[in-house]
Design a protein around this motif. Structure first.
Motif, PDB file in Angstrom:
ATOM      1  N   VAL A   1       0.867  -1.113  -0.123  1.00  0.00           N
ATOM      2  CA  VAL A   1       0.175   0.119   0.086  1.00  0.00           C
ATOM      3  C   VAL A   1       0.894   1.282   0.032  1.00  0.00           C
ATOM      4  O   VAL A   1       1.461   1.810   1.030  1.00  0.00           O
ATOM      5  N   ALA A   2       1.312   1.625  -1.144  1.00  0.00           N
ATOM      6  CA  ALA A   2       2.259   2.896  -1.432  1.00  0.00           C
ATOM      7  C   ALA A   2       1.896   3.702  -2.396  1.00  0.00           C
ATOM      8  O   ALA A   2       2.880   3.893  -3.345  1.00  0.00           O
ATOM      9  N   SER A   3       0.734   4.580  -2.408  1.00  0.00           N
ATOM     10  CA  SER A   3       0.534   5.309  -3.746  1.00  0.00           C
ATOM     11  C   SER A   3       0.798   4.988  -4.908  1.00  0.00           C
ATOM     12  O   SER A   3       1.618   5.168  -5.842  1.00  0.00           O
ATOM     13  N   TYR A   4       0.414   3.439  -4.890  1.00  0.00           N
ATOM     14  CA  TYR A   4       0.919   2.467  -6.210  1.00  0.00           C
ATOM     15  C   TYR A   4      -0.300   2.694  -7.185  1.00  0.00           C
ATOM     16  O   TYR A   4      -1.317   1.772  -7.238  1.00  0.00           O
ATOM     17  N   SER A   5      -0.026   3.468  -8.408  1.00  0.00           N
ATOM     18  CA  SER A   5      -0.959   3.773  -9.327  1.00  0.00           C
ATOM     19  C   SER A   5      -1.241   2.518 -10.211  1.00  0.00           C
ATOM     20  O   SER A   5      -0.272   1.853 -10.484  1.00  0.00           O
ATOM     21  N   ILE A   6      -2.605   1.987 -10.491  1.00  0.00           N
ATOM     22  CA  ILE A   6      -2.947   1.056 -11.198  1.00  0.00           C
ATOM     23  C   ILE A   6      -2.959   1.050 -12.838  1.00  0.00           C
ATOM     24  O   ILE A   6      -3.274   2.336 -13.059  1.00  0.00           O
TER      25      ILE A   6
END
Length: 274
Positions: free
Chosen positions: A101-106
């Motif tokens: 969970v780390a500002s992980y853009s899809i």
């Protein structure tokens, strides 16, 4: 001869018992005292930050903690592991972390290597300017202005290539450096996701000094990264995210982490990764 046969049988039985025990322990983790390793950022205020006293704060941390709890892990059973952007896919494929969970853009490029649950947040690329600056209200206003972002940033490339080609782009090693430049008037604006900008602006030492321009220069759907093909975990995390939204915990976490910046967040997005 008989003794040797008995010894061999005992060894075989012990090996079988250990094998069954090991399989059973892995199948029901979270209820037997084991820990879970979760990937987060350590250097993003408002999202994922490791403080000087060793604590972890931010919206991503709150989401990760909630999800882990729903998976059966109490807060003291969560081990947070730093996962910089460039290392996220490897951390998942190698099994170094259970989820990220780390500002992980899809996006499609990432989905070729990992799977996602969620999304759990919708961010937009935006600009951070000084609170008293009224000269920048749209991206085109950056032409002939000094714009700061981090080295390798896709946000900076987006502005330079598509929105304000005459902007004087300066890339530095970190957002904190850009923020110092913004405060000292060495640059006129800082660009990245609005959630990250709001996190910096919400820090106690920065409150009232900066403001978000409120532009939606891109859509960034943050997902929870998981190992490719782990549909069981994907389903469980999605269920946890739905519960977090329905019981009010999601909104509470947003306000707690971004509220001081007067950040106008989007509503919790619909879960599409299944």
């Amino acid at each position: 001869m008989k003794l040797r046969k008995v010894s061999t049988a005992v060894v075989a039985a012990m090996a079988l018992a250990l094998s069954v025990s090991a399989c059973g322990g892995g199948a029901d983790k979270g209820k037997d005292g084991d820990k879970i390793v979760v990937g987060i950022k350590y250097d993003q205020p408002g999202l994922g930050l490791k403080t000087t006293d060793g604590k972890f704060t931010g919206f991503d941390v709150d989401v990760a903690t909630y999800v882990a709890k729903e998976l059966g892990y109490a807060a003291d059973k969560i081990e947070f592991k730093q996962t910089p952007s460039a290392e996220r896919e490897n951390a998942l494929s190698n099994g170094d972390v259970k989820f990220i969970v780390a500002s992980y853009s899809i996006n499609d490029k990432r989905k070729a290597k990992v799977d996602f649950a969620g999304p759990y947040f919708l961010a937009h690329q935006d600009l951070l300017v000084r609170a008293d600056d009224t000269s920048i209200t749209k991206a085109e206003d950056l032409n002939a202005k000094k714009l700061c972002s981090v080295t390798g940033s896709t946000s900076a490339q987006n502005v330079k290539e598509k929105l304000a080609p005459k902007a004087d782009l300066q890339t530095l090693g970190g957002y904190s450096e850009c923020l110092n430049g913004l405060q000292s008037k060495q640059v006129d604006a800082l660009t990245t996701d609005d959630s990250i900008l709001a996190g910096y602006a919400s820090q106690k030492e920065h409150q009232g000094k900066f403001k978000l321009a409120g532009l939606k220069l891109s859509d960034e759907k943050y997902g929870i990264g998981i190992k490719k093909g782990d549909k069981d975990l994907q389903g469980k995390i999605n269920k946890a995210l739905e519960k977090m939204k329905s019981d009010g915990s999601w909104e509470k976490a947003v306000k707690a982490n971004f509220g001081p910046a007067n950040y106008k967040n989007e509503a919790a997005p619909e879960i599409t990764e299944k």
